[in-house]
Design a protein around this motif. Structure first.
Motif, PDB file in Angstrom:
ATOM      1  N   THR A   9       0.806  -1.266  -0.010  1.00 11.57           N
ATOM      2  CA  THR A   9       0.036  -0.124   0.078  1.00 11.57           C
ATOM      3  C   THR A   9       0.922   1.281   0.015  1.00 11.57           C
ATOM      4  OG1 THR A   9      -0.214  -0.055   2.423  1.00 11.57           O
ATOM      5  CG2 THR A   9      -2.030  -1.207   1.060  1.00 11.57           C
ATOM      6  N   GLY A  14       3.403  -0.515  -3.923  1.00 14.62           N
ATOM      7  CA  GLY A  14       2.302  -0.732  -5.177  1.00 14.62           C
ATOM      8  C   GLY A  14       2.578  -0.694  -6.288  1.00 14.62           C
ATOM      9  N   ARG A  18       1.560  -4.078  -8.700  1.00 19.84           N
ATOM     10  CA  ARG A  18       0.917  -3.987  -9.795  1.00 19.84           C
ATOM     11  C   ARG A  18       1.687  -4.497 -11.090  1.00 19.84           C
ATOM     12  NH1 ARG A  18      -0.747   0.145  -6.401  1.00 19.84           N
ATOM     13  NH2 ARG A  18      -3.253   0.420  -6.412  1.00 19.84           N
ATOM     14  N   GLU A  22       0.541  -7.356 -13.308  1.00 17.62           N
ATOM     15  CA  GLU A  22       0.353  -7.305 -14.864  1.00 17.62           C
ATOM     16  C   GLU A  22       1.420  -8.242 -15.769  1.00 17.62           C
ATOM     17  OE1 GLU A  22       1.080  -3.903 -18.134  1.00 17.62           O
ATOM     18  OE2 GLU A  22       0.851  -3.192 -15.929  1.00 17.62           O
ATOM     19  N   ARG A  36      -6.307   1.722   0.049  1.00 19.33           N
ATOM     20  CA  ARG A  36      -5.349   1.238  -0.805  1.00 19.33           C
ATOM     21  C   ARG A  36      -5.381   0.150  -1.216  1.00 19.33           C
ATOM     22  NH1 ARG A  36      -0.259   5.137   0.772  1.00 19.33           N
ATOM     23  NH2 ARG A  36      -1.190   7.105   0.781  1.00 19.33           N
ATOM     24  N   ALA A  39      -7.755  -0.396  -3.721  1.00 25.36           N
ATOM     25  CA  ALA A  39      -7.166  -0.300  -4.989  1.00 25.36           C
ATOM     26  C   ALA A  39      -6.295  -1.160  -5.582  1.00 25.36           C
ATOM     27  CB  ALA A  39      -6.498   1.122  -5.203  1.00 25.36           C
ATOM     28  N   LEU A  40      -5.464  -1.961  -4.809  1.00 27.84           N
ATOM     29  CA  LEU A  40      -4.713  -2.897  -5.220  1.00 27.84           C
ATOM     30  C   LEU A  40      -5.751  -4.369  -5.975  1.00 27.84           C
ATOM     31  CD1 LEU A  40      -2.276  -3.204  -2.359  1.00 27.84           C
ATOM     32  CD2 LEU A  40      -1.614  -2.563  -4.593  1.00 27.84           C
ATOM     33  N   GLU A  41      -6.655  -4.419  -5.246  1.00 25.80           N
ATOM     34  CA  GLU A  41      -7.548  -5.527  -5.657  1.00 25.80           C
ATOM     35  C   GLU A  41      -8.140  -5.048  -6.930  1.00 25.80           C
ATOM     36  OE1 GLU A  41      -8.557  -8.482  -4.078  1.00 25.80           O
ATOM     37  OE2 GLU A  41      -8.055  -8.355  -2.041  1.00 25.80           O
ATOM     38  N   ARG A  42      -8.603  -3.917  -7.246  1.00 27.45           N
ATOM     39  CA  ARG A  42      -8.990  -3.604  -8.678  1.00 27.45           C
ATOM     40  C   ARG A  42      -7.877  -3.654  -9.688  1.00 27.45           C
ATOM     41  NH1 ARG A  42     -11.342   0.346  -5.630  1.00 27.45           N
ATOM     42  NH2 ARG A  42      -9.714   1.982  -5.982  1.00 27.45           N
ATOM     43  N   ASP A  43      -6.658  -3.847  -9.343  1.00 30.86           N
ATOM     44  CA  ASP A  43      -5.620  -3.923 -10.305  1.00 30.86           C
ATOM     45  C   ASP A  43      -5.085  -5.281 -10.480  1.00 30.86           C
ATOM     46  OD1 ASP A  43      -5.890  -1.215 -10.897  1.00 30.86           O
ATOM     47  OD2 ASP A  43      -4.355  -0.511  -9.581  1.00 30.86           O
ATOM     48  N   GLY A  44      -5.775  -6.322  -9.852  1.00 30.64           N
ATOM     49  CA  GLY A  44      -5.384  -7.598  -9.700  1.00 30.64           C
ATOM     50  C   GLY A  44      -4.417  -8.069  -8.878  1.00 30.64           C
ATOM     51  N   VAL A  45      -4.136  -7.473  -7.625  1.00 30.80           N
ATOM     52  CA  VAL A  45      -3.332  -7.776  -6.773  1.00 30.80           C
ATOM     53  C   VAL A  45      -4.144  -8.358  -5.316  1.00 30.80           C
ATOM     54  CG1 VAL A  45      -1.633  -6.991  -4.869  1.00 30.80           C
ATOM     55  CG2 VAL A  45      -1.565  -6.210  -7.204  1.00 30.80           C
TER      56      VAL A  45
END
Length: 327
Positions: A9, A14, A18, A22, A36, A39-45
């Motif tokens: 975070t 972060g 990510r 990716e 935060r 937000a990580l979850e939304r980016d695949g983490v």
């Protein structure tokens, strides 16, 4: 590869988490900030809420709800030039040692993020190599704690990779650029030297690249990481001032004088029962007045490291984000 990233975070953690997600890895990001984490979850983490102090590393590495962890990036740390020695030990030394021991028990690859601040008191400033003798004197509690953490990690897990990235910056930076921007906006920052100061910094994407390389190939030992090209610090500060639309620093104050003032402020803060952070620290002044470049030979030869972002590109992105209000 299943990878656990501590400090996910935060800024470096972060970006790294990510980038690894990716690239197709299963990434678990450790941190304390739920917003935060979302937000990580939304980016695949996959976000894992945990505190470094007292963390059950064996359980985290075992992967209670998924495959066991195969690689760890330890990017979390108390990163400040001021604080209590006990806090630096509790946040930087003890968790690093415990995590390294857990990785050793489970045969997990570890990439430990340290700092070239350990070189600051050595007297070496140009082309500094990883085998430069460090200690017993350090210029900050932070540097001392990071060196102690390195020592603990290497003792527990000799195969660990230890990275020393110099001055991490980039879009989303929460330390270097925001602090300098605040000083410029306030008009408090004087010009401390009549000569240019050439120093190495590291775009966060270059650090994430070095971490990716270290996870991909066995590379035990310590490695310097920078952009591979020194920047003119005061010319860059002038560009930052222009981007912010504030005056460039012109008022001249001798660096030695300001460093002496900072030392007096530090003494007063240490004598205070609460040890409040002084408005100025001697080590902070030295960062603006003393050059530092690092030798990258070991990282190039053993990690296959080559910077993927130049300082020109890195700062162009930072300034563009500032103009757009994103940094």
């Amino acid at each position: 590869m299943t990878i656990l990233v501590t400090g996910a975070t935060g800024f470096l953690g972060g970006v790294t988490a990510r980038a690894l997600a990716e690239a197709g890895h299963e990434v678990r990001g450790l941190g304390r900030d739920a917003a935060r984490g979302a937000a990580l979850e939304r980016d695949g983490v996959r976000f894992v809420a945990a505190d470094l102090r007292g963390a059950d590393w064996d359980a985290l590495l075992a992967g209670v709800e998924g495959p066991p962890v195969e690689g760890v990036v330890h990017a979390a740390a108390r990163s400040t030039l001021w604080g209590h020695a006990a806090d630096f030990h509790a946040d930087n030394v003890a968790p690093s040692a415990a995590l390294a021991r857990a990785c050793a028990r489970r045969g997990v690859r570890l990439v430990h993020v340290s700092t070239p601040s350990v070189y600051n008191a050595t007297g070496h400033t140009q082309g500094v190599r990883e085998d430069t003798r460090v200690g017993p004197r350090f210029d900050s509690l932070y540097a001392r704690s990071k060196w102690q953490a390195e020592e603990a990690v290497r003792a527990a897990l000799p195969d660990a990779t230890v990275l020393r990235p110099r001055g991490i910056y980039g879009v989303g930076d929460t330390s270097i650029v925001p602090r300098l921007a605040a000083a410029l906006r306030s008009g408090r920052l004087p010009r401390l030297t009549g000569q240019e100061v050439w120093t190495d910094l590291t775009d966060v994407r270059n650090v994430a690249h070095a971490i990716t390389l270290a996870l991909a190939r066995p590379a035990p030992g310590v490695f310097n990481v920078t952009d591979g090209q020194a920047i003119p610090l005061w010319a860059t500060l002038d560009r930052l001032a222009d981007t912010l639309g504030v005056p460039r620093p012109t008022r001249r104050v001798p660096a030695r004088l300001l460093e002496g003032v900072a030392a007096a402020l530090e003494l007063g803060a240490r004598l205070h029962p609460d040890r409040p952070e002084p408005p100025l620290t001697a080590s902070g002044v030295r960062l603006l007045t003393r050059p530092m470049t690092l030798d990258l030979t070991r990282a190039r030869e053993r990690l296959g490291y080559a910077p993927v972002v130049t300082p020109e590109r890195g700062f162009a992105d930072v300034f563009a984000a500032l103009r757009g209000g994103a940094a």
